[in-house]
Scaffold this active site. Structure first.
Site, short mmCIF file in Angstrom:
data_model
loop_
_atom_site.label_atom_id
_atom_site.label_comp_id
_atom_site.label_asym_id
_atom_site.label_seq_id
_atom_site.Cartn_x
_atom_site.Cartn_y
_atom_site.Cartn_z
N VAL A 159 -12.75 -1.23 127.59
CA VAL A 159 -11.87 -0.07 128.31
C VAL A 159 -10.70 -0.34 127.50
CG1 VAL A 159 -10.74 1.76 129.74
CG2 VAL A 159 -12.94 -0.04 130.22
N CYS A 160 -10.36 0.55 126.53
CA CYS A 160 -9.23 0.67 126.51
C CYS A 160 -8.07 -0.54 125.12
CB CYS A 160 -7.70 0.63 127.38
SG CYS A 160 -5.98 1.40 126.71
N GLN A 161 -7.38 -0.77 125.25
CA GLN A 161 -6.59 -2.86 125.82
C GLN A 161 -8.14 -3.67 125.53
OE1 GLN A 161 -4.19 -5.57 127.19
NE2 GLN A 161 -3.10 -5.44 125.89
N GLY A 163 -10.89 -3.03 125.66
CA GLY A 163 -11.92 -2.94 124.01
C GLY A 163 -11.70 -3.54 123.16
#
Lengths: 368, 260
Positions: A159-161, A163
């Site tokens: 998720v986000c960073q 990811g």
């Protein structure tokens, strides 16, 4: 003149109502009990430094005793998903409350959910690097999940960073990954609409880290709030006056408020490298990022990839995520594009229905 | 005895009253006039001291008076700092003037640290003033845009009918103006400058604090950082050695299994 009097009278009345609503809202806030966050039961299965690895209990066994760490359930056909959240902000956004919990929705659909909680770094973590997070911490967590589930590979959800970290991990350790889901993940850090990226260009990140050590969470909060300063420092709280009349809505607001400002400090070296290599030099997209002496080549990612991103995302513009399609080597690439903002991806109504349906459907077809 | 004590008390009060008058003159004087005031202050200082003394005392007082006058004239800013009450914004500038003197003597290192701190504070204040200016302009532009929008809404019969609608419109306009500004290269540079100057100020503050801590034999951040760096390196070495040892152990188990 009479029109002006009417308008003036209207405004005066409105101001009085505003004052009354403010008073009622303050009373409601004063009477609020502590809000519960992350209600879905989970067990700690591994820890290292500040990191904690959790396994969520299946929903039907929510009241059951802790599962044995050494239990090898060969009959367990549930897809094992390891969630790697960002270092920025806390992962309980994925399990904010009972009716807004991506994790709960995954559990409902019979997924075995594991979560990496990076914790609250302090001075002792100041020298942790990008390499430490990907090639040490993530690797150890993946090994633990494989050991507990008696499997060779995990399904990774970043998720986000998180990811971005997951992409790096998958490129460097493909032997451990069965499939990869990226959610609102930045890959190209220099797209035109990326305000944060532009703001970082004139920043002397070396001076920042050399002076502050770990980068305080409050500093990042200031940057995020500064992206939409009038909405996020003013209008949001005026809107609260409407929500205050409804206790459940008020609690939801407070929960979200807690998450927004509950920001861990960022380990200095990790922050330096992430900003310098990703935001300033865009190495991940350029294919020049190296971790632990090895190049992170996204072309090496041959596992199935599902890329989830949001069209109204002001933190990670959609173009920053969408470019992944051109960079990875897999032939099994799909996208799930949501018409929401960055946070809406995990807390909107669709994130409780459409998104988990699609995610789990995709996973089941590829679960080996 | 009582009489002489009374005289001396009077003298002290008179002397203090003269000093207060001169300080007031100093405050109200311009640069040129101040040179005259310093002369009078030096005179008053030593005359008061030597008024009841011998001729030798008076001669010594005259010499000290000349020296004091030179000192006061040459360090006029010291007098300014002592007699004026600086505003908060003026303090770094005033302090910086004080520290312009060449650092000498036993406090030399402290002087340099404080001088650098004050300079960094002044630079940071200057950048913040530029930021404040930009936001003042932004507010003005937002209000212009709000006026235009409100007028065009009224023209189409959709005028904001209540205060809340007007407020929401103002937020929308302000965010629109800010969104444009946030991508402006000059603004981006200014944001960077403000953060960078703040870091330079923090670095100077840390240096002053570190020096103080060292004097009390308390651990400094630099020392703790050294320890953490070392621990981090050791942890990595242990990890590498453990992995190598585990590999060797696996290989030797495999080879002994093969033999059997």
């Amino acid at each position: 003149m009479s029109t002006d009097n009417t308008v003036a009278e209207k405004l005066r009345k409105e101001l009085n109502e505003f004052r009354e609503r403010t008073g009622r809202a303050l009373d409601a806030l004063a009477g609020l009990r502590d809000v519960e966050i992350g209600p879905t039961p989970k067990d700690l299965i591994y820890s290292e430094d500040k990191l904690k690895l959790y396994r969520y209990r299946p929903l039907q066994d929510a009241a059951a005793p802790k599962q044995s760490k050494n239990k090898k359930n060969k009959a367990d056909a549930r897809p094992a998903v390891l969630i790697c959240y960002a270092l920025i902000n806390r992962p309980y956004m994925l399990d904010l409350q009972e009716d807004r919990s991506v994790i709960r929705q995954l559990l409902k659909r019979d997924v075995d959910v594991f979560l990496i909680d990076w914790g609250y770094p302090d001075g002792a973590d100041r020298y942790l690097t990008f390499d430490d997070y990907v090639n040490r911490y993530m690797l150890h967590c993946v090994e633990q999940v494989c050991r507990i589930r008696d499997i060779d590979k995990v399904n990774l959800l970043g998720v986000c960073q998180g990811g971005t970290l997951s992409l790096c991990f998958t490129a460097l350790h493909p032997e451990y990954v069965n499939s990869l889901i990226t959610m609102v993940t930045p890959v190209d850090f220099q797209t035109d609409k990326d305000t944060l990226s532009k703001w970082s260009r004139a920043l002397d990140v070396d001076a920042l880290v050399d002076t502050l050590g770990n980068v305080p969470g409050e500093l990042l909060n200031g940057a995020f709030v500064g992206l939409m300063p009038f909405r996020l420092t003013s209008q949001k709280y005026v809107d609260l006056l409407d929500a205050a009349a409804n206790p459940a809505q008020l609690e939801n607001f407070i929960r979200m408020e807690k998450w927004i400002f509950d920001s861990p400090d960022q380990p200095g070296e990790m922050f330096r490298q992430f900003v310098q290599w990703c935001y300033k030099e865009n190495r991940l997209k350029a294919g020049t990022l190296e971790l632990g002496g090895k190049r992170v080549d996204l072309e090496r990612i041959k596992v199935p990839v599902l890329n989830v991103y949001a069209l109204q995302d002001h933190l990670v513009p959609p173009e920053a995520s969408a470019c992944l399609a051109q960079l990875i080597g897999t032939k099994d690439y799909e996208e799930l594009v949501l018409n929401s903002g960055h946070i809406g991806t995990y807390v909107s109504a669709k994130s409780q229905t459409e998104m988990p349906d699609r995610l789990v459907g995709w996973l089941r077809k590829r679960n080996r | 005895m009582n009489e002489s004590r009374k005289q001396s008390d009077n003298w002290l009060e008179d002397w203090l009253s003269v000093q207060r008058k001169l300080a007031e003159e100093w405050r109200n004087a311009n640069e040129e006039q101040r040179a005259d005031v310093t002369r009078k202050m030096a005179e008053a200082l030593w005359q008061g001291v030597s008024s009841n003394g011998s001729e030798q005392a008076k001669a010594a007082a005259r010499q000290l008076q000349d020296a004091t006058q030179a000192l006061l004239a040459g360090t006029g800013y010291f007098m300014q700092a002592l007699t004026d009450v600086p505003t908060l914004m003026e303090i770094p500038h005033r302090a910086q003037q004080m520290f312009k003197a060449v650092p000498l003597g036993i406090l030399r290192e402290h002087h340099i640290l404080l001088r650098d701190l004050v300079q960094a504070a002044e630079e940071h204040q200057a950048v913040l003033a530029r930021v404040a200016n930009v936001f003042a302009n932004l507010e003005a532009q937002a209000i212009d845009l709000l006026t235009q929008r409100a007028q065009s809404l009224r023209a189409t019969g959709n005028a904001a009918s209540h205060g809340r609608a007007l407020y929401d419109l103002w937020v929308e306009c302000a965010e629109e103006v800010f969104a444009k500004l946030s991508h402006d290269p000059a603004f981006i540079q200014l944001l960077g400058d403000s953060m960078n100057s703040f870091m330079r100020l923090r670095k100077r503050q840390s240096a002053v604090l570190d020096r103080l801590l060292r004097q009390f034999d308390l651990p400094t951040r630099a020392e703790i950082n050294s320890m953490h760096r070392k621990l981090n390196e050791l942890a990595k070495q242990v990890e590498t050695l453990s992995a190598a040892s585990a590999k060797r152990s696996t290989r030797s188990k495999k080879s002994s299994a093969g033999r059997h």
